[in-house]
Design a protein around this motif. Structure first.
Motif: not given
Length: 346
Positions: A131, A135, A185
């Protein structure tokens, strides 16, 4: 939770369009100011971005907390795009990287793709995108970087907001700064993604995404992988994306040597779970629960059937390479995982 209901009650007395603006100019100016950068790269993201923003204002019925989350998310995507474009300009050698034979876990949403990625991710030869890397991919992490990377804590704080706003979400899909993530993502910042349609009522944007090819999204996808592996190249990438299922020809066009693990679960159970999850994601950002009613159509199973039928048709027509797609029946695999893994690796 009470604090969310209280904040949203106050928000109903505010001019939310101006208090929490979601217009293009405000977002681009803020992203530029926050990064000191102004080059967003190719313009293929701008049309879907504008359609998305228009739908967010006209159809999504966002409450105060939902608008705050949405503005924060959009700025993360835009700032990430600016930083990636800047890094690639300053390090042109990254574009010469080659992504070899990536493995994608695909299937209908809620068909076991997450647990399969976690199982295959135990292989030390595999590398998934976590993650915090998705990001904040710039600068690309390296094995000898100081630990822990401060971007992990920032990612944890952002994803933790979802559980704080809608605690039910934590029981449906575990997210965390260091956990592997779906490809959405890090393709959010291409602004060509089915993921926005899973979180907001954005009908015009959803139609645009369905009607257009996803070449720009997969080009951006490859740029991110090249950037990340420039700091640490794995034996192979292990990736996951249920939203890849409708666009497999575009995936294989970008990655001709890709290998796919196709999870097959009872479509009725999978699609019922999709409606449950999507309703929770909508409610995270809007008090208008009627917005999710169109998702009820998935219960009849027809869209799931058509999605799988397209995969069959593409495979039989030679549009996608049949020999590199390994179907894994959910119940059969988990009845004997060891045997299932032997077959899959073979």
């Amino acid at each position: 939770p009470e604090w969310v209901r209280g904040a949203n009650a106050m928000g109903r007395a505010m001019d939310l369009l101006r208090v929490v603006p979601l217009d293009e100019r405000s977002l681009l100016e803020a992203a530029t100011a926050n990064t000191g950068l102004d080059d967003f790269g190719d313009d293929d993201w701008r049309e879907p971005f504008r359609i998305l923003l228009d739908d967010l204002e006209r159809h999504a019925a966002l409450h105060l907390v939902g608008r705050l989350m949405t503005r924060s998310d959009l700025l993360v995507h835009l700032e990430g795009r600016l930083r990636v474009v800047d890094w690639l300009k300053r390090h042109p050698e990254v574009e010469r990287e080659k992504v070899d034979a990536p493995v994608f876990v695909v299937g209908l949403p809620r068909s076991g793709t997450t647990i399969m990625e976690e199982i295959l991710g135990a292989d030390p030869n595999a590398r998934s995108v976590r993650m915090w890397e998705a990001k904040f991919p710039v600068p690309p992490p390296r094995p000898d970087d100081p630990k822990p990377d401060p971007r992990i804590a920032r990612a944890e704080a952002l994803v933790g907001l979802q559980d704080a706003i809608t605690p039910e979400w934590a029981t449906m899909h575990k997210v965390g700064g260091e956990l592997p993530v779906e490809c959405i993502e890090f393709t959010y910042s291409s602004f060509v993604s089915y993921a926005f349609s899973a979180s907001f009522h954005v009908p015009n944007y959803t139609r645009w995404v369905a009607a257009n090819d996803h070449r720009s999204a997969f080009l951006w996808h490859e740029k991110i992988l090249k950037l990340l592996q420039s700091g640490w190249k794995p034996a192979h990438w292990l990736l996951k994306g249920p939203t890849h299922l409708p666009v497999l020809p575009a995936l294989f066009e970008r990655y001709p040597d890709a290998r796919l693990v196709l999870m097959l679960r009872d479509p009725v159970k999978a699609t019922a779970s999709v409606v449950d999850v999507s309703g929770t994601l909508f409610y995270m950002r809007s008090d208008d629960t009627s917005l999710n009613k169109p998702h009820g159509q998935f219960i009849d199973g027809h869209p799931a059937v058509m999605a799988l039928q397209r995969v069959i048709d593409w495979s039989e027509a030679g549009t996608i390479p049949r020999d590199r797609i390994q179907a894994v029946p959910y119940l059969e695999f988990f009845a004997d995982p060891a045997r299932g893994l032997e077959k899959l690796y073979a």
